[in-house]
Design a protein around this motif. Structure first.
Motif, PDB file in Angstrom:
ATOM      1  N   LYS A  42       1.315  -1.147   0.420  1.00  0.00           N
ATOM      2  CA  LYS A  42      -0.258   0.019  -0.379  1.00  0.00           C
ATOM      3  C   LYS A  42       0.767   1.104  -0.121  1.00  0.00           C
ATOM      4  O   LYS A  42       0.529   2.255  -0.295  1.00  0.00           O
ATOM      5  CB  LYS A  42      -0.977   0.037   0.842  1.00  0.00           C
ATOM      6  N   HIS A  43       2.430   0.585   0.318  1.00  0.00           N
ATOM      7  CA  HIS A  43       3.340   2.447   0.910  1.00  0.00           C
ATOM      8  C   HIS A  43       3.442   2.327  -1.060  1.00  0.00           C
ATOM      9  O   HIS A  43       3.735   4.048  -1.545  1.00  0.00           O
ATOM     10  CB  HIS A  43       4.584   1.880   1.321  1.00  0.00           C
ATOM     11  N   ASP A  44       4.027   1.577  -1.961  1.00  0.00           N
ATOM     12  CA  ASP A  44       3.871   1.952  -3.028  1.00  0.00           C
ATOM     13  C   ASP A  44       2.545   2.639  -4.108  1.00  0.00           C
ATOM     14  O   ASP A  44       3.399   3.238  -5.080  1.00  0.00           O
ATOM     15  CB  ASP A  44       4.600   0.832  -3.759  1.00  0.00           C
ATOM     16  N   VAL A  45       1.534   2.014  -3.649  1.00  0.00           N
ATOM     17  CA  VAL A  45       0.428   2.537  -4.140  1.00  0.00           C
ATOM     18  C   VAL A  45       0.549   4.348  -4.202  1.00  0.00           C
ATOM     19  O   VAL A  45       0.429   5.121  -4.504  1.00  0.00           O
ATOM     20  CB  VAL A  45      -0.429   1.687  -3.882  1.00  0.00           C
ATOM     21  N   GLU A  46       0.794   4.555  -2.547  1.00  0.00           N
ATOM     22  CA  GLU A  46       0.858   5.844  -2.656  1.00  0.00           C
ATOM     23  C   GLU A  46       1.752   6.803  -3.131  1.00  0.00           C
ATOM     24  O   GLU A  46       1.316   7.442  -3.071  1.00  0.00           O
ATOM     25  CB  GLU A  46       0.408   6.186  -0.868  1.00  0.00           C
ATOM     26  N   PHE A  47       2.326   6.617  -3.202  1.00  0.00           N
ATOM     27  CA  PHE A  47       3.961   6.333  -3.259  1.00  0.00           C
ATOM     28  C   PHE A  47       3.628   7.339  -4.896  1.00  0.00           C
ATOM     29  O   PHE A  47       4.029   8.078  -5.330  1.00  0.00           O
ATOM     30  CB  PHE A  47       5.348   5.899  -3.417  1.00  0.00           C
ATOM     31  N   GLN A  79       1.293  10.228  -4.875  1.00  0.00           N
ATOM     32  CA  GLN A  79       2.345  11.327  -4.993  1.00  0.00           C
ATOM     33  C   GLN A  79       3.300  12.002  -6.358  1.00  0.00           C
ATOM     34  O   GLN A  79       2.746  12.677  -6.915  1.00  0.00           O
ATOM     35  CB  GLN A  79       3.144  11.363  -4.121  1.00  0.00           C
ATOM     36  N   LEU A  80       3.216  10.480  -6.916  1.00  0.00           N
ATOM     37  CA  LEU A  80       4.353  11.262  -8.334  1.00  0.00           C
ATOM     38  C   LEU A  80       3.045  10.862  -9.375  1.00  0.00           C
ATOM     39  O   LEU A  80       3.607  12.885  -9.836  1.00  0.00           O
ATOM     40  CB  LEU A  80       5.247   9.391  -8.767  1.00  0.00           C
ATOM     41  N   VAL A  81       2.490  10.994  -9.398  1.00  0.00           N
ATOM     42  CA  VAL A  81       1.369  11.504 -10.169  1.00  0.00           C
ATOM     43  C   VAL A  81       0.569  12.440 -10.520  1.00  0.00           C
ATOM     44  O   VAL A  81       0.922  13.754 -11.233  1.00  0.00           O
ATOM     45  CB  VAL A  81       0.304   9.971 -10.980  1.00  0.00           C
TER      46      VAL A  81
END
Length: 86
Positions: A72-77, A80-82
């Motif tokens: 889920k941390h990867d998804v949130e990151f 944020q990049l988008v």
């Protein structure tokens, strides 16, 4: 440099063996340095002799593909990049 080439190709075959559970896959090289794959040593090749990059791509495309685990941390990151892109 030929050793590194063979190592990269054999690593692709090893990954294929793990993904499929078929341990009899065999890689061979032609006299002019091209690679091909067989279901077992001495069996007809599954592809025409290929250059290293083409061979690795061919082998990586066979069998079930490994699903990349995403936290889920990867998804949130990624979100944020988008948002930060202009």
């Amino acid at each position: 440099m030929a050793g590194a080439r063979s190592t990269r190709a054999s690593a692709a075959v090893d990954r294929l063996k793990r993904r499929t559970g078929v341990t009899s896959y065999s890689m061979a090289r032609t006299g002019d340095g091209l690679f091909f794959l067989s279901e077992k040593p001495g069996a007809p090749p599954l592809c025409a002799p290929l250059e290293l990059d083409e061979f690795v791509a061919f082998v990586n495309g066979l069998g079930p593909q490994e699903v990349k685990r995403v936290s889920k941390h990867d998804v949130e990151f990624e979100k944020q990049l988008v948002r930060k892109k202009p």
